[in-house]
Design an enzyme around this catalytic site. Structure first.
Site, PDB file in Angstrom:
ATOM      1  N   SER A 131       0.860  -1.187   0.000  1.00  0.00           N
ATOM      2  CA  SER A 131       0.000   0.000   0.000  1.00  0.00           C
ATOM      3  C   SER A 131       0.889   1.227   0.000  1.00  0.00           C
ATOM      4  O   SER A 131       2.054   1.163   0.419  1.00  0.00           O
ATOM      5  CB  SER A 131      -0.884  -0.001   1.254  1.00  0.00           C
ATOM      6  OG  SER A 131      -1.490   1.258   1.455  1.00  0.00           O
ATOM      7  N   TYR A 144      -2.448   0.288  10.546  1.00  0.00           N
ATOM      8  CA  TYR A 144      -2.406  -0.249   9.184  1.00  0.00           C
ATOM      9  C   TYR A 144      -1.052   0.020   8.541  1.00  0.00           C
ATOM     10  O   TYR A 144      -0.440  -0.882   7.951  1.00  0.00           O
ATOM     11  CB  TYR A 144      -3.523   0.377   8.355  1.00  0.00           C
ATOM     12  CG  TYR A 144      -3.579  -0.108   6.922  1.00  0.00           C
ATOM     13  CD1 TYR A 144      -4.047  -1.371   6.614  1.00  0.00           C
ATOM     14  CD2 TYR A 144      -3.153   0.713   5.873  1.00  0.00           C
ATOM     15  CE1 TYR A 144      -4.099  -1.826   5.300  1.00  0.00           C
ATOM     16  CE2 TYR A 144      -3.209   0.271   4.552  1.00  0.00           C
ATOM     17  CZ  TYR A 144      -3.679  -0.995   4.277  1.00  0.00           C
ATOM     18  OH  TYR A 144      -3.722  -1.429   2.969  1.00  0.00           O
TER      19      TYR A 144
END
Length: 229
Positions: A131, A144
């Site tokens: 990501s 995250y």
């Protein structure tokens, strides 16, 4: 015919990648969290095989795979599944940390460990869908981003360790991509979700397949994919 094991094939980027590989006739092995999900995946991709293993419980993956039939060789292991829960560090509970670290980092590490023998036989490839948060952490994204920064470290170390065995390792860093996860992020951010503003999962799939299909005289270590509008 190449054989690929894919996590996260039920939606988003994972579904796009699985669909493209399925359409060209490759052999798919799809990891599902439970038997019900395995049945759904089998109906989505006729002819594909399924394995049941819960990424949220990485300590049980070794036992789970030992109860099932795993191929003697794999051409690729595609880590695409992921979970996200936003929130400020001052409010995140250990449960929230563990849920994201388990699925996004520990389970990929354990699954890779368990399947390295099959990947070494084929001189295969491990692809981690990371990501943009794996490169830079913003407010509310701490847990995250930590899991994805860890995933980058895992890929970088694995790449060096497995080079003598002929196993290629690639990290793909998509920006915001349309799909269920992005809809959840917008809900948590209190923003209206418009899929048209973000990257189509098919575009990320194209980048991933370019790395996967690259001739063996070269390798793509890192791919960053950003929204074009």
């Amino acid at each position: 015919m190449a054989t690929h094991l894919i996590t996260g094939a039920g939606s988003g980027i994972g579904a796009a990648v699985a669909r493209r590989l399925h359409e060209r006739g490759d052999d798919l092995l799809l990891l599902a969290r439970d038997a019900g999900r395995a049945k759904e995946l089998a109906s989505l991709f006729p002819g594909a095989r399924t394995l049941v293993g819960d990424l949220a419980n990485p300590d049980r993956l070794s036992w789970a795979l030992a109860q099932q039939s795993v191929p003697d060789r794999l051409d690729s292991l595609l880590h695409i599944a992921g979970v996200i829960d936003l929130g400020p560090i001052g409010e995140l509970t250990p449960k929230t940390w563990h849920s994201q670290l388990n699925v996004n980092l520990v389970a990929p590490a354990e699954l890779t460990r368990l399947l390295l023998p099959q990947l070494r036989i084929s001189h295969g490839q491990v692809i981690f869908v990371n990501s943009g948060a794996g490169l830079s952490a913003n407010a509310q994204w701490g847990a995250y981003a930590a899991s994805k920064h860890g995933l980058k470290a895992l890929a970088d170390a694995l790449r060096q360790e497995e080079k003598p065995h002929g196993v290629r390792v690639t990290s793909v860093y998509p920006g915001r991509t349309a799909g269920p996860m992005q809809a959840k992020v917008h809900q948590q951010e209190g923003k209206e979700y418009d899929a048209a503003r973000w990257i189509d999962p098919e575009s990320v799939a194209t980048a991933l397949l370019a790395a996967l299909d690259l001739p063996r005289d070269a390798q793509i270590d890192d791919v960053t994919v950003r929204p074009g509008r």
